[in-house]
Design an enzyme around this catalytic site. Sequence first.
Site, PDB file in Angstrom:
ATOM      1  N   TYR A  41      31.766  31.838 -12.125  1.00  0.00           N
ATOM      2  CA  TYR A  41      32.970  31.067 -12.462  1.00  0.00           C
ATOM      3  C   TYR A  41      32.920  30.562 -13.908  1.00  0.00           C
ATOM      4  CZ  TYR A  41      33.660  30.749  -7.350  1.00  0.00           C
ATOM      5  OH  TYR A  41      33.808  31.015  -6.010  1.00  0.00           O
ATOM      6  N   HIS A  99      26.238  35.635  -3.791  1.00  0.00           N
ATOM      7  CA  HIS A  99      27.697  35.648  -3.903  1.00  0.00           C
ATOM      8  C   HIS A  99      28.333  36.888  -3.278  1.00  0.00           C
ATOM      9  CE1 HIS A  99      31.117  34.020  -6.665  1.00  0.00           C
ATOM     10  NE2 HIS A  99      31.592  34.432  -5.509  1.00  0.00           N
TER      11      HIS A  99
END
Length: 268
Positions: A41, A99
């Site tokens: 991110y 992730h």
Amino acid sequence: MNSTLPHLGFGTFRLEGQTAFDAVSMALNAGYRHIDTAQIYGNEQAVGDAIQASGVARADLFLTTKVWTEHLSRDAFIPSVKASLAKLSTEYVDLLLVHWPLNHNTVTMEDYLSSLKEAQDMGLARHIGVSNFTVAQTEQAVDILGKRVLLTNQFEVHPYLQNSKVVAKCRELDLIVTGYMPFAYGAVLKDPVIVTIAEKHGATAAQVVLAWMRQQGYVTIPSSTRQVNIDSNLKADSLELDATDLADIAALDRGHRVANPDFAPEWD
């Protein structure tokens, strides 16, 4: 209902820089104590700065980050986690996730899950889990690490994509379901069924979706940059949907997937 992982968190996907700082600050001020971020991110620094500025005690927070695919090799995994912790200004995260599963064998699942467990054993993470794992991958992960080692599988769940096969596998294996993209980028908030249920209860469409997630036993991590929505979403906890509402929402499932990058696994 799970007590370890707060069922309503604040997501930070697509929030960067000052926007991320401001949004996390607003969320913490509103009362959120579960914050979700990730290496990819690019906002761990902003999230960490917001937590530091908030004055909220670290022990009162549940903080999640996720290791990106490029950092899954044995030599990169732990250094990447330590880099994340430095950006987040903390000695540990409450939850560390892989992730995405790799769709190639450059690094085996045994290798990167061993590194994940090592991070936990080193005290860098209180809990560990996975994200975007399919039924078969979730089974494989539990086979590798054993039952009740992984806390959660975080994957896309909303009324348009209810992901029942993965949900069922997680329940069978004692993994908490964390559903991201609960609003499908706002698509479900315009759905006539959701809007009608919201009007019936004097609630917002977002509150209806979050109440549905909670009543299914899911953790969820909506994101917002507007104080009014951040505050409103927290109030979903006081909304109880009835059996008719739940049945009407169950009928909305249509396999509408929002997160589907080219490196995604073969979905169930």
